[in-house]
Design an enzyme around this catalytic site. Structure first.
Site, PDB file in Angstrom:
ATOM      1  N   GLU A  14      -8.529  -3.481 -10.141  1.00  0.00           N
ATOM      2  CA  GLU A  14      -8.006  -3.563 -11.494  1.00  0.00           C
ATOM      3  C   GLU A  14      -6.998  -4.706 -11.601  1.00  0.00           C
ATOM      4  O   GLU A  14      -6.853  -5.333 -12.656  1.00  0.00           O
ATOM      5  CB  GLU A  14      -7.357  -2.240 -11.914  1.00  0.00           C
ATOM      6  CG  GLU A  14      -7.078  -2.150 -13.406  1.00  0.00           C
ATOM      7  CD  GLU A  14      -6.703  -0.755 -13.858  1.00  0.00           C
ATOM      8  OE1 GLU A  14      -7.624   0.013 -14.226  1.00  0.00           O
ATOM      9  OE2 GLU A  14      -5.505  -0.416 -13.846  1.00  0.00           O
ATOM     10  N   HIS A  23     -20.159   7.974  11.066  1.00  0.00           N
ATOM     11  CA  HIS A  23     -21.444   8.678  11.014  1.00  0.00           C
ATOM     12  C   HIS A  23     -22.134   8.500   9.673  1.00  0.00           C
ATOM     13  O   HIS A  23     -23.027   9.273   9.329  1.00  0.00           O
ATOM     14  CB  HIS A  23     -21.234  10.158  11.331  1.00  0.00           C
ATOM     15  CG  HIS A  23     -20.723  10.390  12.721  1.00  0.00           C
ATOM     16  ND1 HIS A  23     -21.560  10.577  13.798  1.00  0.00           N
ATOM     17  CD2 HIS A  23     -19.456  10.410  13.213  1.00  0.00           C
ATOM     18  CE1 HIS A  23     -20.830  10.725  14.902  1.00  0.00           C
ATOM     19  NE2 HIS A  23     -19.549  10.635  14.568  1.00  0.00           N
ATOM     20  N   LYS A  46     -13.704   1.726 -23.659  1.00  0.00           N
ATOM     21  CA  LYS A  46     -12.978   2.768 -24.396  1.00  0.00           C
ATOM     22  C   LYS A  46     -13.233   2.664 -25.897  1.00  0.00           C
ATOM     23  O   LYS A  46     -13.437   3.668 -26.580  1.00  0.00           O
ATOM     24  CB  LYS A  46     -11.479   2.655 -24.115  1.00  0.00           C
ATOM     25  CG  LYS A  46     -11.040   3.029 -22.723  1.00  0.00           C
ATOM     26  CD  LYS A  46      -9.527   2.917 -22.599  1.00  0.00           C
ATOM     27  CE  LYS A  46      -9.027   3.326 -21.242  1.00  0.00           C
ATOM     28  NZ  LYS A  46      -7.565   3.216 -21.141  1.00  0.00           N
TER      29      LYS A  46
END
EC number: 5.3.1.9
Length: 559
Positions: A369, A400, A520
Site C-alpha cells: 500500500e 512443506h 470503494k
C-alpha cells in the site's frame, strides 16, 4: 532538548528532475550488475571466508546478516551513493521534523512521534504534538487497567471478559499481528477478538457463544465513515441490543478510536470514551497509536510502552546512523537491488516463530500500500519497477508448501528469515530444531547442490537433474534474543523505515493510497443497484452486468 518545526511552507528535498534510471548513480549500478551478474554466492564466500562476519549490522537488539545477498562491497558503495543522490538523508530528516512529505495529501507522515520521548518537541503547524500523544497514551493506560482489573463494568454490572476490535486495514492488521505476536504476555481470562471483513460470517463467528453483558467493542475508524467498519459496528450494536435490550447499554460496551467526535456520539458512544488519532498518522503506521488499544488491553500498559521503546530505538538508529551501517537503509537498498537489478519481483517473509504468523500479512499492507505506485511524487510515470509483492508463512509450515518453488522454481524470490535465539515456551530441544531449519534453509537457498556433488553421493544418474538446486537465491536473516514487546517494536520500525527508503529511491509518495479509493466508489454504486428490484437496466460492462444479474437471481432462490 530537541526541537523540530514544520509548516506547509517547509522546504522539502528536491530530487533530480531526471528519471531514476537516467541518474548516473543508477547507471553505475547497471554497469556493475552487468560485470558481476555471472558470479555465484558460492564464489563470493569462497573468495572471502569472513564474509558472514563482515556483512552484518546490529541495531535495537536486532542482528541482520545480509551476507547471503548477491552483492560485493562495491555494490554497497554504489547503492549508498544512489541513496545520497536521491536525497535519502534529507528526506529522512524532513519526515522526522514533521514536514508535509505526504505531498498529495499535503500533510506530515509523523508516525515516529507516536513513540517519541515526552521531553521532545515536534512542532506541526505551530503545535507541539508530543504532549498530545502522551496524553492519549495515558488515557489508554488508564482504560486498559480498568478493563484488565475488572473495574470497568458493563451495563448489567458484569466485568468485561471479551474485547473485540472492529476495524479494517491498518486498524486491524497491526493490532491483530501484535496481539498474536505477544500472546505470551497477554492476560489470562481475557478473550480478544478481531472483526474486519464485511462478510457477516466474520462478526457472527467472533461473537459466537459470547455474552453481550461481558463484551466490549472497540470501533476503530479515523473518519468514523469507513463503510466496512461502520457496517460491522452497526451489526455489533444490534447484536448487543438484542441481548441487553437498552440503548443506554451502548455507552458501557462500545468505545471508539477516531477523530470524528460528532459521528461517534451519534452512534451512541460517549465521546469521553473516544481515543484520538491525528491526520499525520496513516492507518498502516498506526499500530502504536490508539489503534493499538486492544494490544494494550491484552499485554498491559507496561509491555505496550516497552514495545514503543523498541520502535524508538530503531527510529533513533535510522535517524542518526551513517547510511552505510544503517540497518533499515541497508535492507531498503538491498530490496532495490534484488527487485530492480536481479529481477526478484516478490519478497517472501519467513518468520521462524509461530507467534509471528500474521507478520507477513501486516507487511503486505505496509509495503504494497505504501509503494505500490505507478507515478512519482510529482505525477510522472515511474521509470523502474516499484514495490515487490510480499507474501510468506511461518517456518516450518512454509517448508512443506512453497519452499519447493524457492529452491527449484524458475522465479527468483528474495527471502527474509526471522528467528529468535530463545523460545517463550521451551519444550525439550524443539526450538533448536526450529532454528536448525531456519539456518539450513538460508544456507540451501544460497549454495544449493550441484550435479557434481550429487554424483559423489551415488545418486541415481537418471535423477540427478531433478535433484539439482542451483542456489544463488538471495536472503537476509534477522535474529533477536527473544520475541519481546521491545523486539517487536524494533522489528516493525525496521520495516517501516526500509519501506520508506525504497520509496525515496523511486521518488514516490509512500504515504498516500489513492488506488484504494476507486473500488470503494464503484462498490457504493453497485450495492444500490443490487438492492433495486425493478429490473432497471444496468450500465456496467457486459461481464459486470451479467455477474450482477446472476447474483440477484441466485439470491432470490430458496436455500
Amino acid at each position: 532538548m530537541i526541537r523540530t518545526e514544520s509548516s506547509a511552507s517547509s522546504r522539502l528535498p528536491n530530487p533530480s528532475t531526471l528519471p531514476l534510471i537516467q541518474l548516473p548513480a543508477w547507471q553505475a549500478l547497471v554497469d556493475h550488475h552487468r560485470s558481476m551478474s555471472a558470479r555465484h554466492l558460492r564464489q563470493f564466500f569462497a573468495d572471502d571466508p569472513q564474509r558472514g562476519e563482515r556483512l552484518q549490522v546490529e541495531a535495537a537488539g536486532l542482528y541482520l546478516d545480509f551476507s547471503k545477498n548477491r552483492i560485493t562491497d562495491e555494490t554497497l558503495t554504489l547503492l549508498v551513493d544512489l541513496a545520497e543522490h536521491c536525497g535519502l538523508r534529507e528526506r529522512r530528516d524532513a519526515m522526522f521534523r514533521g514536514d508535509p512529505i505526504n505531498t498529495t495529501e499535503k500533510r506530515a507522515a509523523l508516525h515516529t512521534a507516536l513513540r517519541a520521548p515526552a521531553d521532545v518537541n515536534i512542532v506541526v503547524e505551530g503545535v507541539n504534538v508530543v504532549p498530545q500523544v502522551h496524553a492519549v497514551l495515558d488515557r489508554m493506560a488508564d482504560f486498559a487497567e480498568r478493563i484488565r482489573s475488572g473495574e470497568w463494568r458493563g451495563h448489567t454490572g458484569k466485568p468485561i471478559r471479551n474485547v473485540i476490535n472492529i476495524g479494517i486495514g491498518g486498524s486491524e492488521l497491526g493490532p491483530v499481528m501484535a496481539y498474536e505476536a505477544l500472546r505470551h504476555y497477554s492476560q489470562a481470562g481475557l478473550h480478544l477478538g478481531f472483526v474486519s471483513n464485511i462478510d457477516p460470517n466474520d462478526l457472527v463467528e467472533a461473537t459466537r457463544g459470547l455474552e453481550a453483558a461481558e463484551t466490549l467493542f472497540i470501533v476503530c475508524s479515523k473518519s468514523f465513515h469507513t463503510i466496512d467498519t461502520l457496517t460491522n459496528a452497526r451489526a455489533a450494536r444490534a447484536w448487543s441490543l438484542a441481548q441487553l435490550g437498552d440503548e443506554r447499554a451502548i455507552a458501557s460496551h462500545f468505545v471508539a478510536v477516531s477523530t470524528n467526535t460528532e459521528a461517534v456520539a451519534a452512534f451512541g458512544i460517549d465521546p469521553a470514551h473516544m481515543f484520538a488519532l491525528w491526520d499525520w498518522v496513516g492507518g498502516r503506521y498506526s499500530m502504536d497509536s490508539a489503534i493499538g488499544l486492544i494490544t494494550m488491553i491484552a499485554v498491559g500498559p507496561e509491555h505496550f510502552r516497552a514495545m514503543l521503546a523498541g520502535f524508538r530505538a530503531m527510529d533513533e538508529h535510522f535517524h542518526s546512523t551513517p547510511l552505510a551501517r544503517n540497518m533499515p537503509v541497508l535492507m531498503g537498498l538491498l530490496a532495490i537491488w534484488n527487485n530492480n537489478f536481479l529481477g526478484a519481483e516478490t519478497l517472501a517473509v519467513l518468520p521462524y516463530a509461530h507467534d509471528l504468523k500474521r507478520f507477513p500479512a501486516y507487511l503486505q499492507q505496509l509495503t504494497m500500500e505504501s509503494n505500490g505506485k505507478h507515478v512519482t511524487a510529482t505525477g510522472q510515470a515511474v521509470s523502474a519497477s516499484t514495490s515487490p509483492i510480499v507474501w510468506g508463512e511461518p517456518g516450518t509450515n512454509g517448508q512443506h508448501s512453497f519452499f519447493q518453488l524457492l529452491h527449484q522454481g524458475t522465479r527468483l524470490v528474495a527471502c527474509d528469515f526471522i528467528g529468535f535465539s530463545r523460545s517463550q515456551n521451551p519444550l525439550a530441544d524443539q526450538h533448536d530444531l526450529l532454528m536448525a531449519n531456519l539456518f539450513a534453509q538460508s544456507e540451501a537457498l544460497a549454495f544449493g547442490k550441484t550435479a557434481q556433488a550429487l554424483m559423489t553421493e551415488s545418486v541415481d544418474e537418471a535423477r540427478v537433474a531433478q535433484r539439482v538446486c542451483k542456489g544463488n537465491r538471495p536472503s537476509n536473516t534477522l535474529l533477536a534474543e527473544r520475541l519481546t514487546p521491545y523486539a517487536l517494536g524494533a522489528l516493525v520500525a525496521l520495516y517501516e523505515h526500509s519501506v520508506f527508503t525504497q520509496g525515496v529511491i523511486w521518488n514516490i509518495d509512500s504515504f498516500d493510497q489513492w488506488g484504494v479509493e476507486l473500488g470503494k466508489v464503484l462498490a457504493q454504486r453497485i450495492v444500490t443497484e443490487l438492492a433495486d428490484t425493478s429490473d432497471a437496466p444496468l450500465t456496467h460492462d457486459s461481464s459486470t452486468n451479467t455477474l450482477m444479474r446472476r447474483y440477484q437471481g441466485q439470491r432470490k432462490e430458496p436455500s
